[in-house]
Design a protein around this motif. Sequence first.
Motif, PDB file in Angstrom:
ATOM      1  N   LEU A 195       0.816  -1.219   0.000  1.00  0.00           N
ATOM      2  CA  LEU A 195       0.000   0.000   0.000  1.00  0.00           C
ATOM      3  C   LEU A 195       0.847   1.265   0.000  1.00  0.00           C
ATOM      4  O   LEU A 195       0.398   2.324  -0.453  1.00  0.00           O
ATOM      5  N   ALA A 196       2.078   1.148   0.488  1.00  0.00           N
ATOM      6  CA  ALA A 196       3.004   2.289   0.487  1.00  0.00           C
ATOM      7  C   ALA A 196       3.866   2.304  -0.771  1.00  0.00           C
ATOM      8  O   ALA A 196       4.703   3.198  -0.942  1.00  0.00           O
ATOM      9  N   GLY A 197       3.698   1.305  -1.651  1.00  0.00           N
ATOM     10  CA  GLY A 197       4.507   1.243  -2.867  1.00  0.00           C
ATOM     11  C   GLY A 197       5.959   0.911  -2.587  1.00  0.00           C
ATOM     12  O   GLY A 197       6.857   1.372  -3.278  1.00  0.00           O
ATOM     13  N   ARG A 198       6.186   0.098  -1.551  1.00  0.00           N
ATOM     14  CA  ARG A 198       7.545  -0.240  -1.122  1.00  0.00           C
ATOM     15  C   ARG A 198       7.789  -1.737  -1.190  1.00  0.00           C
ATOM     16  O   ARG A 198       6.866  -2.535  -1.206  1.00  0.00           O
ATOM     17  N   GLU A 199       9.044  -2.093  -1.194  1.00  0.00           N
ATOM     18  CA  GLU A 199       9.450  -3.491  -1.044  1.00  0.00           C
ATOM     19  C   GLU A 199       9.232  -3.874   0.424  1.00  0.00           C
ATOM     20  O   GLU A 199       9.043  -2.997   1.267  1.00  0.00           O
ATOM     21  N   PRO A 200       9.280  -5.165   0.746  1.00  0.00           N
ATOM     22  CA  PRO A 200       9.148  -5.575   2.155  1.00  0.00           C
ATOM     23  C   PRO A 200      10.110  -4.790   3.050  1.00  0.00           C
ATOM     24  O   PRO A 200      11.225  -4.469   2.652  1.00  0.00           O
ATOM     25  N   MET A 201       9.631  -4.499   4.251  1.00  0.00           N
ATOM     26  CA  MET A 201      10.388  -3.677   5.192  1.00  0.00           C
ATOM     27  C   MET A 201      10.640  -4.459   6.477  1.00  0.00           C
ATOM     28  O   MET A 201       9.845  -5.331   6.830  1.00  0.00           O
ATOM     29  N   PRO A 202      11.707  -4.132   7.211  1.00  0.00           N
ATOM     30  CA  PRO A 202      11.987  -4.843   8.466  1.00  0.00           C
ATOM     31  C   PRO A 202      10.930  -4.532   9.523  1.00  0.00           C
ATOM     32  O   PRO A 202      10.374  -3.429   9.562  1.00  0.00           O
ATOM     33  N   ALA A 203      10.668  -5.498  10.399  1.00  0.00           N
ATOM     34  CA  ALA A 203       9.663  -5.353  11.454  1.00  0.00           C
ATOM     35  C   ALA A 203       9.946  -4.160  12.360  1.00  0.00           C
ATOM     36  O   ALA A 203       9.024  -3.499  12.833  1.00  0.00           O
ATOM     37  N   SER A 204      11.210  -3.860  12.598  1.00  0.00           N
ATOM     38  CA  SER A 204      11.572  -2.763  13.504  1.00  0.00           C
ATOM     39  C   SER A 204      11.040  -1.415  13.024  1.00  0.00           C
ATOM     40  O   SER A 204      10.794  -0.521  13.829  1.00  0.00           O
ATOM     41  N   LEU A 205      10.837  -1.273  11.738  1.00  0.00           N
ATOM     42  CA  LEU A 205      10.358  -0.016  11.170  1.00  0.00           C
ATOM     43  C   LEU A 205       8.975   0.366  11.701  1.00  0.00           C
ATOM     44  O   LEU A 205       8.653   1.545  11.836  1.00  0.00           O
ATOM     45  N   PHE A 206       8.159  -0.620  12.069  1.00  0.00           N
ATOM     46  CA  PHE A 206       6.784  -0.379  12.491  1.00  0.00           C
ATOM     47  C   PHE A 206       6.649  -0.059  13.975  1.00  0.00           C
ATOM     48  O   PHE A 206       5.569   0.303  14.430  1.00  0.00           O
ATOM     49  N   ARG A 207       7.726  -0.208  14.746  1.00  0.00           N
ATOM     50  CA  ARG A 207       7.808   0.203  16.142  1.00  0.00           C
ATOM     51  C   ARG A 207       6.785  -0.476  17.048  1.00  0.00           C
ATOM     52  O   ARG A 207       6.272   0.112  17.980  1.00  0.00           O
ATOM     53  N   ARG A 208       6.505  -1.734  16.777  1.00  0.00           N
ATOM     54  CA  ARG A 208       5.643  -2.539  17.647  1.00  0.00           C
ATOM     55  C   ARG A 208       6.528  -3.547  18.361  1.00  0.00           C
ATOM     56  O   ARG A 208       7.562  -3.959  17.846  1.00  0.00           O
ATOM     57  N   ASN A 209       6.110  -3.951  19.573  1.00  0.00           N
ATOM     58  CA  ASN A 209       6.929  -4.886  20.350  1.00  0.00           C
ATOM     59  C   ASN A 209       6.930  -6.304  19.807  1.00  0.00           C
ATOM     60  O   ASN A 209       7.968  -6.961  19.808  1.00  0.00           O
ATOM     61  N   LEU A 210       5.744  -6.779  19.387  1.00  0.00           N
ATOM     62  CA  LEU A 210       5.645  -8.166  18.935  1.00  0.00           C
ATOM     63  C   LEU A 210       5.075  -8.225  17.532  1.00  0.00           C
ATOM     64  O   LEU A 210       4.087  -7.543  17.233  1.00  0.00           O
ATOM     65  N   VAL A 211       5.682  -9.038  16.696  1.00  0.00           N
ATOM     66  CA  VAL A 211       5.110  -9.387  15.401  1.00  0.00           C
ATOM     67  C   VAL A 211       4.565 -10.797  15.573  1.00  0.00           C
ATOM     68  O   VAL A 211       5.298 -11.706  15.959  1.00  0.00           O
ATOM     69  N   VAL A 212       3.258 -10.944  15.319  1.00  0.00           N
ATOM     70  CA  VAL A 212       2.550 -12.192  15.574  1.00  0.00           C
ATOM     71  C   VAL A 212       1.942 -12.705  14.276  1.00  0.00           C
ATOM     72  O   VAL A 212       1.367 -11.934  13.510  1.00  0.00           O
ATOM     73  N   SER A 213       2.054 -14.008  14.047  1.00  0.00           N
ATOM     74  CA  SER A 213       1.439 -14.612  12.865  1.00  0.00           C
ATOM     75  C   SER A 213       0.389 -15.636  13.284  1.00  0.00           C
ATOM     76  O   SER A 213       0.404 -16.139  14.409  1.00  0.00           O
TER      77      SER A 213
END
Length: 167
Positions: free
Chosen positions: A78-96
């Motif tokens: 949606l941002a027109g970007r390639e995949p970005m590292p999780a740290s960029l989003f500034r959340r503590n946990l990435v959950v799948s």
Amino acid sequence: MKLPPADSPLGQLMATLPQVGRVEWIGLRPQRGVQMDEVDAATAVTGAGLVGDRYKGGSGKRGVTLIQAEHLPVIAALAGREPMPASLFRRNLVVSGVPLVALKGRRFRVGEVLLEGTDPCDPCSLMEKAIGAGGYNAMRGHGGLCARIVEGGTLRVGDAVAVAVED
């Protein structure tokens, strides 16, 4: 958020989660504006936050922030970007594997820690700078969930994420 009665049709639908999720990534924000520290484990303090995170000791409603792993490529697209590292989003946990929106207003376990979903974790204006033009809007609806820590302990990458069974 008040959940519908568990025995109502809507309550039954909202309580049905087909699988258990998993913690994919953990990050701590030592202070505002600095890069997040990626860690394999973090200590959650009841009613506060994560040791080493700048939000520790706050109101408690935002003790832990979570973002859906499956949403990260959507945000990038949606941002027109390639995949970005999780740290960029500034959340503590990435959950799948489990829809975070279904955990709002519910208690759930992440490993040994008991959390309660409190509010959506809406993006802030910093996402425009971090992701680029349109980054704020790309994250709208995909920012994740804030949770308070009901029972502390250690969170680890690989921990299960599941609705808590009420006694």
